[in-house]
Design a protein around this motif. Structure first.
Motif, PDB file in Angstrom:
ATOM      1  N   HIS A   1      13.413  99.500  -0.687  1.00  0.00           N
ATOM      2  CA  HIS A   1      14.454  99.081   0.245  1.00  0.00           C
ATOM      3  C   HIS A   1      14.117  99.471   1.677  1.00  0.00           C
TER       4      HIS A   1
ATOM      5  N   GLY B   1      12.407  96.973   3.433  1.00  0.00           N
ATOM      6  CA  GLY B   1      13.165  95.759   3.688  1.00  0.00           C
ATOM      7  C   GLY B   1      13.150  94.748   2.552  1.00  0.00           C
ATOM      8  N   TYR B   2      12.661  95.185   1.391  1.00  0.00           N
ATOM      9  CA  TYR B   2      12.644  94.293   0.236  1.00  0.00           C
ATOM     10  C   TYR B   2      13.919  94.453  -0.590  1.00  0.00           C
TER      11      TYR B   2
ATOM     12  N   ASP C   1      16.121  91.460  -9.539  1.00  0.00           N
ATOM     13  CA  ASP C   1      16.221  91.199 -10.978  1.00  0.00           C
ATOM     14  C   ASP C   1      16.009  92.483 -11.760  1.00  0.00           C
TER      15      ASP C   1
ATOM     16  N   ALA D   1      12.044  89.656   0.617  1.00  0.00           N
ATOM     17  CA  ALA D   1      12.735  90.276   1.738  1.00  0.00           C
ATOM     18  C   ALA D   1      14.231  90.247   1.432  1.00  0.00           C
ATOM     19  N   ASP D   2      14.939  91.286   1.869  1.00  0.00           N
ATOM     20  CA  ASP D   2      16.367  91.355   1.598  1.00  0.00           C
ATOM     21  C   ASP D   2      17.066  90.094   2.111  1.00  0.00           C
ATOM     22  N   LYS D   3      18.016  89.602   1.335  1.00  0.00           N
ATOM     23  CA  LYS D   3      18.830  88.436   1.689  1.00  0.00           C
ATOM     24  C   LYS D   3      18.054  87.117   1.634  1.00  0.00           C
ATOM     25  N   LYS D   4      16.867  87.156   1.078  1.00  0.00           N
ATOM     26  CA  LYS D   4      16.135  85.915   0.847  1.00  0.00           C
ATOM     27  C   LYS D   4      16.164  85.673  -0.650  1.00  0.00           C
TER      28      LYS D   4
ATOM     29  N   LEU E   1      18.764  84.996 -10.443  1.00  0.00           N
ATOM     30  CA  LEU E   1      20.055  85.661 -10.266  1.00  0.00           C
ATOM     31  C   LEU E   1      20.079  87.042 -10.903  1.00  0.00           C
TER      32      LEU E   1
ATOM     33  N   ASP F   1      20.759  90.873  -3.399  1.00  0.00           N
ATOM     34  CA  ASP F   1      20.220  91.565  -2.232  1.00  0.00           C
ATOM     35  C   ASP F   1      20.174  93.056  -2.546  1.00  0.00           C
ATOM     36  N   MET F   2      19.983  93.885  -1.525  1.00  0.00           N
ATOM     37  CA  MET F   2      19.913  95.333  -1.745  1.00  0.00           C
ATOM     38  C   MET F   2      21.169  95.876  -2.408  1.00  0.00           C
ATOM     39  N   HIS F   3      22.311  95.315  -2.040  1.00  0.00           N
ATOM     40  CA  HIS F   3      23.555  95.868  -2.570  1.00  0.00           C
ATOM     41  C   HIS F   3      23.732  95.527  -4.046  1.00  0.00           C
TER      42      HIS F   3
ATOM     43  N   ARG G   1      21.550  97.847  -5.918  1.00  0.00           N
ATOM     44  CA  ARG G   1      22.108  99.193  -6.095  1.00  0.00           C
ATOM     45  C   ARG G   1      23.078  99.224  -7.257  1.00  0.00           C
TER      46      ARG G   1
ATOM     47  N   GLU H   1      29.075  96.837   0.187  1.00  0.00           N
ATOM     48  CA  GLU H   1      28.124  97.369   1.148  1.00  0.00           C
ATOM     49  C   GLU H   1      28.216  98.877   1.319  1.00  0.00           C
TER      50      GLU H   1
END
Lengths: 244, 233, 430
Positions: free
Chosen positions: C130, C133-134, C138, C163-166, C171, C189-191, C194, C283
């Protein structure tokens, strides 16, 4: 929590230490870069309560200025460590660094002049610029020159985090902001950032409390600032340790 | 040994063992089921979601549970070769299937809560002795467990439209009817269907936008069947 | 199957690979054992034609390199003549067992200490990912491996990292996916990473899923509609503080019931935050890797082994009730000395380690040992901390006698001893 009015005179008022993030969320930051920035700020925020606890003589206030086509403050007022909540930034638009410098110049005025800095006292703020150093506003240097006239900017401890930069030209944008190549960092893990902030916060407030005479505009005198900077530089020497 | 609580996945196989199945065909079925057992045991250790339970219904003149066991955990499932001979009384097999697809508390083998839709495979090589099977089919369709089951029908060297219609009715869109033109491929086809479906349902692989597990299973079974002659497990 | 044993694959006349074996089918693609100029690799070949975005992303990941050694990262991209793509990666070393085999009880961690080390490795790996920025997108039980003896971690299936948000269409896997992804409101994404990370940690520590409890009884069949409700529409954490409607089922979720009871309070809070508050505020209320590291290292510091039966449990500094007796055998808990250092309290049980993060709070090396508790060879009743430091430490006993101990020396474990690791870090044994 820390909303007590300082003018009420209940004992020694705690100084306000402003921590200001200036974040590039333009299109060029898309992908891993903005992801890394979002992550770093979130992690730093989770460490801030601890830093605040250790910083007895200053209340840390946090602000964030994001800029793409235009610059915009995330919160209109500085927030305490516990109030500040981070919402992920998306990256889009141009890199209007000029607008960011203008907004920052407005912010770095006394309250009575429409800014957000205390009218009396106060510790030199910490400015952390995060960018990949590719402004699309070509007149950014003029705006920086205006910003440099601000007393609070002069005394501020300025750091820049180079996000994925590998050209000298881009690096130069950051160096000009900090005015010191040594405070342009390429490390942006949470631990490194926390170390930067903590060392600055603790050291800066220490220097302030030790100084008998207030310098410029009641702020930390420029000479004392040098003391702080040197101390910080010493402590940051081993910062590369944090990276692996 | 401490372990995670898993769900039950029932694999139910209906085998036609009428006279015409004798010889090569039934031998292929026997080989397939034996190998499936080995693979399912392996798969059971490799997924944290389900344990496999196996039922085999054989039907000719009468319908029986193989070994007289309605359902066994795959590790305890003792396989005995099926022999061929007799009529093809599919309707009796439907009755037996109906017995299974009820909750345990109501005399069936399905869990009282939190079950996983079973995999049901029906294979036949000739038209059923009793036809049409309207009532029997209607009775099955009343059972929720039947409706959700992933169903596959295998038509073995069969060009009889009537029987294929029976299979299509049985599958009812939730699965597929597969033609086995050459009995030599029967073993592979059975394995492809049971193992692909079991693998997908047990590991529940990552969801791609817009694809359900059933669709993914159908796709993968189809893909595997296209290259059935090269397929190895 | 695309290739057979002994097939030779040539690409652009420069790449030459010999297929040695078929390793498996992973849904998206097939994996083979290949040799390339004497070196052995795993080759993954995608079954379908992947999009240009997917290929670009894979290439980018390969160019940027693995975030840390824990990732079995793609090494070289291959373009086949028919437009399909594949990549080479290192083979999984034999000493690793799958996380799934741990869940099914086939393999286990040597001790709870080792299990926690693995969890810490896991958080460190995702923290690193993270930070770059990745996002992984999955996370599920199938991607993780462990060394049962050391707790070393290996993460496979890294081809959906972006990359995050890409997003490239994946899913995630049901039961691990964050509810907002199940509901189709957000893309991974990152969230959501987590959220899934917390599920994996819960499974590692409790051997169960955090949302599977009594409410399963409302469903005869767990089909996709039921899963949508349980994991998407109205997920209820099995140990929700106030909503007790979905507690683990007695006689079915046996492991969860047994294990949760002995999880430290602060770890429980971290789970509750993600699995309850984190549903609303994805978040800010999902425990981050950094926060997990804090509580998991604390958990490890507090762990002791019963001298009678070997069962590992915590001293319980911050629990409502103290563990006076071993939860397994009921014998009295042995008295241990504790090293107080910074904000940490490390119980000095035999074999207990001090880590870099104890002596340097800015260090991210949570699994780098800098000391270990050992017994004196001649007098096993005497314990000490065998240091593994580049520099020595200064110790001062209760009578203010000061002594230097070298970086590889042993600090005796006695009450009221102060250990000065550096100017800022002074530990005290109590």
């Amino acid at each position: 929590m820390e909303n007590k009015d300082r003018t009420l005179g209940e004992g020694i008022a705690r100084q306000e230490l402003q921590l200001i993030f200036i974040i590039d969320n333009s299109g060029s930051m898309e992908g891993e870069k903005i992801g890394a920035v979002n992550n770093a700020i979130r992690d730093v925020m989770s460490m801030m309560p601890e830093v605040q606890e250790d910083t007895a003589d200053a209340t840390i206030k946090i602000s964030a200025l994001k800029f793409s086509d235009e610059a915009k403050w995330v919160y209109s007022e500085p927030q305490t460590v516990n109030e500040f909540k981070w919402k992920d930034l998306k990256s889009e638009g141009g890199t209007n660094l000029s607008s960011a410098y203008d907004e920052l110049a407005k912010w770095l005025c006394k309250k009575e002049k429409g800014g957000k800095m205390p009218d009396i006292g106060g510790v030199a703020p910490i400015l952390i610029l995060m960018t990949d150093g590719m402004p699309t506003s070509y007149d950014w240097e003029n705006h920086l020159a205006i910003l440099k006239h601000k007393g609070w900017f002069k005394v501020a401890l300025k750091y820049a985090l180079a996000i994925g930069i590998d050209t000298d030209e881009a690096m130069d944008v950051l160096r000009k902001f900090t005015g010191n190549p040594e405070t342009v960092l390429k490390v942006y893990t949470a631990e490194a950032l926390r170390k930067v902030i903590k060392v600055i916060a603790v050291t800066a407030s220490k220097v302030k409390s030790n100084s008998a005479s207030a310098g410029y505009g009641g702020a930390l005198g420029a000479s004392n600032n040098d003391v702080a900077k040197n101390e910080i530089a010493e402590k940051l020497d081993d910062i590369q340790d944090v990276e692996w | 040994m401490e372990k995670i609580a898993k769900q039950k996945l029932n694999v139910i196989v209906l085998v036609d063992c009428s006279k015409s199945m004798q010889g090569e065909r039934i031998a292929q079925v026997n080989r397939a089921l034996r190998e499936i057992k080995t693979h399912l045991i392996e798969m059971q250790g490799e997924n944290a979601n389900v344990d496999f339970y196996v039922s085999v219904i054989t039907f000719s003149t009468a319908a029986y549970f193989l070994n007289g066991e309605r359902c066994k955990g795959v590790e305890d499932f003792d396989f005995k070769d099926i022999k061929g001979g007799g009529w093809s009384n599919l309707h009796l097999a439907y009755e037996k299937l109906g017995e299974l697809l009820k909750k345990e508390s109501k005399g069936g083998i399905m869990p009282d809560f939190g079950g996983v839709a079973p995999i049901v495979l029906l294979m036949t090589d000739g038209h059923p002795t009793k036809y049409p099977l309207t009532e029997e089919m209607a009775a099955l369709k009343k059972l929720p467990w039947f409706r959700v089951a992933l169903k596959y029908g295998i038509a073995i060297e069969l060009n009889d439209e009537r029987t294929k219609k029976v299979l299509r009715e049985f599958v009812d869109g939730n699965g597929d009817v597969v033609d086995c033109y050459d009995a030599k491929l029967l073993e592979r086809i059975i394995k492809i269907i049971v193992l692909t479906a079991s693998k997908l349902k047990s590991t529940a692989t990552s969801v791609q936008a817009g694809n359900t597990i059933v669709q993914q299973t159908q796709m993968q079974v189809q893909q595997a069947l296209q290259v059935v002659e090269d397929w190895e497990w | 199957m695309r290739f057979r044993k002994n097939d030779t694959i040539t690409i652009d006349e420069k790449e030459r690979l010999v297929v040695e074996d078929f390793l498996g089918d992973g849904g998206q693609g097939e994996v083979y054992l290949v040799s390339r100029g004497g070196e052995k690799y795993a080759l993954k070949v995608y079954k379908n034609e992947e999009s240009a975005d997917f290929r670009y992303n894979l290439k980018n990941n390969i160019d940027r390199g693995a975030p840390s050694e824990a990732f079995l990262w793609p090494k070289a991209l291959l373009d086949f003549d028919d437009g399909k793509i594949g990549y080479l990666m290192d083979l999984r070393p034999k000493n690793y067992a799958s996380f799934v085999s741990y869940l099914t009880g086939k393999n286990k961690f040597r001790s709870k200490q080792v299990l926690l080390r693995w969890c810490i490795e896991l958080c460190t790996a995702f923290k690193r990912l993270h930070e770059l920025g990745y996002s992984y997108q999955d996370l599920n039980d199938g991607s993780f491996f462990f060394d049962p003896d050391t707790g070393d971690l290996l993460i496979c299936d890294n081809d959906n990292v972006t990359a995050d948000k890409k997003n490239l269409g994946i899913l995630g896997k049901m039961r691990y996916m964050a509810p907002e992804i199940v509901r189709g409101e957000q893309m991974p994404d990152m969230h959501s990473d987590r959220f899934s990370l917390a599920v994996i940690l819960f499974m590692a520590l409790c051997l169960g899923n955090p949302y599977e409890g009594e409410r399963l009884k409302e469903y005869d069949i767990i089909d996709e509609d039921a899963e949508y409700e349980i994991f998407g529409e109205k997920p209820v954490f099995v140990y929700h503080k106030t909503d007790r409607s979905n507690r683990p089922i007695r006689g079915y979720h046996t492991s969860v019931l047994r294990r949760w009871a002995y999880i430290p309070l602060y770890v429980k809070e971290a789970f509750h935050r993600t699995f309850v508050d984190g549903l609303q505020d994805r978040e800010n209320e999902r425990t981050t890797e950094l926060e997990w590291l804090k509580v998991l290292t604390k958990y490890r510091d507090e762990l002791i082994a019963c001298p009678y039966c070997g069962h590992e449990y915590i001293v319980g500094f911050s629990e409502k009730k103290k563990y006076d007796v071993c939860p397994l055998c009921g014998k009295e808990t042995k008295k241990f000395c504790t090293l107080h250092i910074g904000r940490n309290a490390v119980v000095l049980d035999l074999g207990k380690k001090l880590y870099k993060n104890h002596v340097d709070k800015y260090s991210a090396r949570y699994n780098q040992a800098v000391g270990i508790v050992v017994a004196n060879k001649n007098n096993p009743a005497l314990w000490g901390i065998k240091l593994m430091l580049p520099e020595g430490v200064e110790i001062k006993d209760g009578e203010n006698n000061v002594k230097m101990v070298t970086g590889s020396g042993v600090v005796p474990i006695v009450s009221n001893l102060k250990i000065k690791f550096n100017e800022n870090i002074i530990g005290e044994i109590r």
